[in-house]
Motif scaffolding. Structure first.
Motif, PDB file in Angstrom:
ATOM      1  N   SER A  46      -0.384   6.789  60.007  1.00 43.77           N
ATOM      2  CA  SER A  46       0.645   7.810  59.837  1.00 43.77           C
ATOM      3  C   SER A  46       0.314   8.814  58.733  1.00 43.77           C
ATOM      4  O   SER A  46       0.789   9.953  58.753  1.00 43.77           O
ATOM      5  N   THR A  47      -0.511   8.415  57.776  1.00 40.96           N
ATOM      6  CA  THR A  47      -0.793   9.278  56.623  1.00 40.96           C
ATOM      7  C   THR A  47      -1.339  10.662  57.005  1.00 40.96           C
ATOM      8  O   THR A  47      -0.940  11.661  56.397  1.00 40.96           O
ATOM      9  N   ASP A  71     -12.013   5.401  63.662  1.00 38.33           N
ATOM     10  CA  ASP A  71     -11.816   4.173  64.429  1.00 38.33           C
ATOM     11  C   ASP A  71     -10.825   4.481  65.534  1.00 38.33           C
ATOM     12  O   ASP A  71     -10.007   5.394  65.397  1.00 38.33           O
ATOM     13  N   HIS A 138      -7.776  -3.139  54.782  1.00 40.16           N
ATOM     14  CA  HIS A 138      -8.662  -2.670  55.856  1.00 40.16           C
ATOM     15  C   HIS A 138      -8.856  -1.171  55.736  1.00 40.16           C
ATOM     16  O   HIS A 138      -7.998  -0.457  55.200  1.00 40.16           O
ATOM     17  N   ALA A 140     -10.786   2.202  58.128  1.00 36.54           N
ATOM     18  CA  ALA A 140     -11.171   2.474  59.518  1.00 36.54           C
ATOM     19  C   ALA A 140     -10.596   1.297  60.309  1.00 36.54           C
ATOM     20  O   ALA A 140      -9.435   0.935  60.089  1.00 36.54           O
ATOM     21  N   LYS A 199      -0.421  -0.566  47.957  1.00 36.80           N
ATOM     22  CA  LYS A 199      -1.793  -0.256  48.377  1.00 36.80           C
ATOM     23  C   LYS A 199      -2.675   0.033  47.161  1.00 36.80           C
ATOM     24  O   LYS A 199      -3.854  -0.275  47.166  1.00 36.80           O
TER      25      LYS A 199
HETATM   26  C1  6PG Z   1      -6.016   2.538  62.258  1.00 37.76           C
HETATM   27  C2  6PG Z   1      -6.397   3.407  61.108  1.00 37.76           C
HETATM   28  C3  6PG Z   1      -6.282   2.715  59.785  1.00 37.76           C
HETATM   29  C4  6PG Z   1      -5.283   3.478  58.930  1.00 37.76           C
HETATM   30  C5  6PG Z   1      -4.607   2.548  57.951  1.00 37.76           C
HETATM   31  C6  6PG Z   1      -3.541   3.268  57.165  1.00 37.76           C
HETATM   32  O1  6PG Z   1      -6.070   2.987  63.358  1.00 37.76           O
HETATM   33  O2  6PG Z   1      -5.608   1.389  62.038  1.00 37.76           O
HETATM   34  O3  6PG Z   1      -7.426   4.260  61.234  1.00 37.76           O
HETATM   35  O4  6PG Z   1      -7.443   2.459  59.099  1.00 37.76           O
HETATM   36  O5  6PG Z   1      -5.930   4.532  58.309  1.00 37.76           O
HETATM   37  O6  6PG Z   1      -4.043   1.488  58.646  1.00 37.76           O
HETATM   38  O7  6PG Z   1      -2.496   3.585  58.024  1.00 37.76           O
HETATM   39  P1  6PG Z   1      -1.229   4.399  57.538  1.00 37.76           P
HETATM   40  O8  6PG Z   1      -1.709   5.771  57.224  1.00 37.76           O
HETATM   41  O9  6PG Z   1      -0.301   4.377  58.709  1.00 37.76           O
HETATM   42  O10 6PG Z   1      -0.693   3.682  56.337  1.00 37.76           O
END
Ligand code: 6PG
Length: 235
Positions: A46-47, A71, A138, A140, A199
């Protein structure tokens, strides 16, 4: 470990967005001037949403810019879980080339090989790899768990692999393909964008632990040799 890791803290989403739009725009324009093309890897989650919206309004030359996801979740491109869907919706109308990494391969290992083959056609390395991060460390789609080492120590030259997070993340409980640590570390510029205290605690610990870290983000930072900027929304 990345030569230098620097936090840039922002009090509001608007300030964070403005800074990122300016910096990403500069990376694109510099790449176009130097090499006539730009390759960017953008994350899911979502970021990125407000930043994508900001980038779409900025005065950037999108022609000759290729965007890949860092990813992809192995779902149809019209699924709300798809990472490439938002990237495509935002940047295709602007003239950028958007390259999906998902496929209809019958298992995630084959999907990883198909994604890798697609990436082999690109002008490498990426000018920018933008990494997101989850609360479990985690980045990507390199998750803590059984497939982590495979993505971190993939064979030399492999740019993408298939992974099955275990446990599956509740927000998107599906198999994925992800850039490998080597592919991420090959970028000319790497940034991390995130926010919030939880985080940040994870990220700080991961940075401190580096190569020993159980958090993928710590292991990835350990592989990166260039300076890394972290854009952080304090909330
Ligand atoms: C995925 C993402 C993942 C994401 C993080 C942060 O598809 O899972 O690429 O690495 O960047 O999970 O997610 P938010 O921005 O929603 O906190």
């Amino acid at each position: 470990m990345a030569e230098e890791i620097e936090y840039w803290d922002f009090a509001t989403q608007d300030e964070l967005t403005e800074q990122l739009v300016g910096d990403i725009g500069f990376i694109i324009e510099s790449a176009l001037d130097a090499r006539g093309q730009a390759l960017l890897a953008f994350p899911g989650g979502s970021t990125p949403k407000p930043v994508f919206a900001g980038l779409a309004k900025a005065n950037i030359r999108w022609k000759n810019v290729t965007i890949i996801p860092t990813d992809e979740r192995l779902v149809p491109v019209d699924s709300p879980l798809s990472n490439i869907a938002l990237i495509a919706k935002t940047f295709l109308p602007l003239g950028a080339r958007v390259l999906p990494l998902n496929s209809e391969a019958e298992n995630y290992t084959l999907a990883g090989s198909a994604a890798n083959a697609r990436l082999m056609d690109l002008h490498w390395p990426p000018d920018l790899v933008w990494l997101g991060m989850g609360k479990d460390g985690h980045t990507a789609s390199i998750f803590p768990g059984p497939d982590m080492e495979g993505a971190i120590h993939a064979d030399k030259g492999v740019r993408a692999v298939g992974v099955m997070p275990d446990p599956l993340p509740p927000e998107a409980p599906v198999a994925r393909v992800t850039l490998t640590a080597e592919a991420i570390a090959s970028a000319r510029t790497t940034i991390i964008v995130g926010g919030g205290r939880d985080k940040k605690t994870v990220l700080d610990k991961a940075i401190e632990e580096g190569a020993r870290s159980a958090f993928p983000i710590g292991r990835i930072l350990d592989r990166i040799e260039i300076p890394v900027d972290i854009y952080w929304l304090d909330s």
